[in-house]
Design a protein around this motif. Structure first.
Motif, short mmCIF file in Angstrom:
data_model
loop_
_atom_site.label_atom_id
_atom_site.label_comp_id
_atom_site.label_asym_id
_atom_site.label_seq_id
_atom_site.Cartn_x
_atom_site.Cartn_y
_atom_site.Cartn_z
N ASP A 9 0.83 -1.20 0.00
CA ASP A 9 0.00 0.00 0.00
C ASP A 9 0.87 1.26 0.00
O ASP A 9 0.71 2.13 -0.83
N HIS A 10 1.79 1.35 0.97
CA HIS A 10 2.65 2.52 1.05
C HIS A 10 3.94 2.20 1.78
O HIS A 10 4.03 1.19 2.47
N VAL A 11 4.90 3.09 1.60
CA VAL A 11 6.15 3.06 2.35
C VAL A 11 6.23 4.40 3.05
O VAL A 11 5.86 5.43 2.48
N GLN A 12 6.71 4.39 4.28
CA GLN A 12 6.85 5.64 5.01
C GLN A 12 8.32 5.91 5.30
O GLN A 12 9.05 5.00 5.70
N VAL A 13 8.72 7.15 5.08
CA VAL A 13 10.03 7.61 5.50
C VAL A 13 9.80 8.64 6.61
O VAL A 13 8.80 9.35 6.61
N ALA A 14 10.71 8.70 7.55
CA ALA A 14 10.59 9.63 8.66
C ALA A 14 11.32 10.93 8.34
O ALA A 14 12.28 10.95 7.56
N PRO A 39 -5.95 12.44 5.26
CA PRO A 39 -7.20 12.56 6.01
C PRO A 39 -7.04 13.61 7.11
O PRO A 39 -5.96 13.69 7.73
N PRO A 40 -8.06 14.43 7.35
CA PRO A 40 -7.94 15.50 8.36
C PRO A 40 -7.46 15.00 9.72
O PRO A 40 -6.70 15.70 10.40
N THR A 41 -7.87 13.82 10.12
CA THR A 41 -7.46 13.31 11.42
C THR A 41 -5.96 13.03 11.49
O THR A 41 -5.38 13.02 12.56
N LEU A 42 -5.33 12.77 10.33
CA LEU A 42 -3.89 12.53 10.29
C LEU A 42 -3.10 13.77 9.89
O LEU A 42 -1.92 13.90 10.22
N ALA A 43 -3.74 14.69 9.17
CA ALA A 43 -3.05 15.90 8.71
C ALA A 43 -2.53 16.73 9.87
O ALA A 43 -1.48 17.37 9.76
N VAL A 44 -3.19 16.69 11.02
CA VAL A 44 -2.75 17.48 12.17
C VAL A 44 -1.41 16.99 12.71
O VAL A 44 -0.73 17.71 13.44
N ARG A 45 -1.00 15.79 12.34
CA ARG A 45 0.29 15.24 12.80
C ARG A 45 1.46 15.76 11.98
O ARG A 45 2.61 15.50 12.29
N ALA A 62 8.69 12.57 12.82
CA ALA A 62 9.17 11.79 13.95
C ALA A 62 9.94 12.71 14.89
O ALA A 62 10.95 13.29 14.50
N ASP A 63 9.45 12.85 16.11
CA ASP A 63 10.22 13.56 17.12
C ASP A 63 11.48 12.75 17.39
O ASP A 63 11.44 11.53 17.38
#
Length: 125
Positions: A9-14, A39-45, A62-63
């Motif tokens: 589905d996807h790959v994530q890089v930090a 999605p708005p619920t994830l955009a705030v991150r 990523a902190d």
């Protein structure tokens, strides 16, 4: 249970906090990936999502971020000629590219570079 996983589905890089504009410039403008709405619920991150063919690349905040020196996405480019053109374009924008030894994988052209935060990225044709 065989066949439960059917694809990627996807790959994530930090990336560090505040990465969004650099992500849009690098992955969007330089590599030519289409930005997707989060999605708005994830955009705030924070972070940014991109389309890569039928898949997605997510740049996530990523902190305490540390760049990935070995783990990396390998993005397929349309042809070796297009890979050459993209490498030239990246170089013109100050991105250092390192070509892989052509004998490592016969018939495959590839190069490595770092995204704006030092994560390894591979381009393959």
């Amino acid at each position: 249970m065989t066949g439960a996983v059917i694809g990627l589905d996807h790959v994530q890089v930090a990336a560090p906090p505040g990465c969004e504009e650099d992500a849009r410039r690098f992955y969007g403008e330089l590599l030519g990936l289409e930005e997707l709405d989060k999605p708005p619920t994830l955009a705030v991150r924070g972070g940014v999502w991109f389309r890569v063919g039928e898949h997605q690349l997510h740049v996530g905040v990523a902190d305490g971020f540390t760049p990935a020196a070995k783990a990396h996405p390998a993005l397929r480019v349309a042809s070796p000629a297009e890979l050459e053109r993209l490498a030239d374009r990246l170089g013109e924008h100050g991105v250092h590219v390192r070509w892989a030894d052509p004998g490592e994988i016969p018939g495959v052209s590839r190069l490595f570079l770092a995204d704006p935060w030092g994560n390894r990225v591979e381009l393959v044709a």
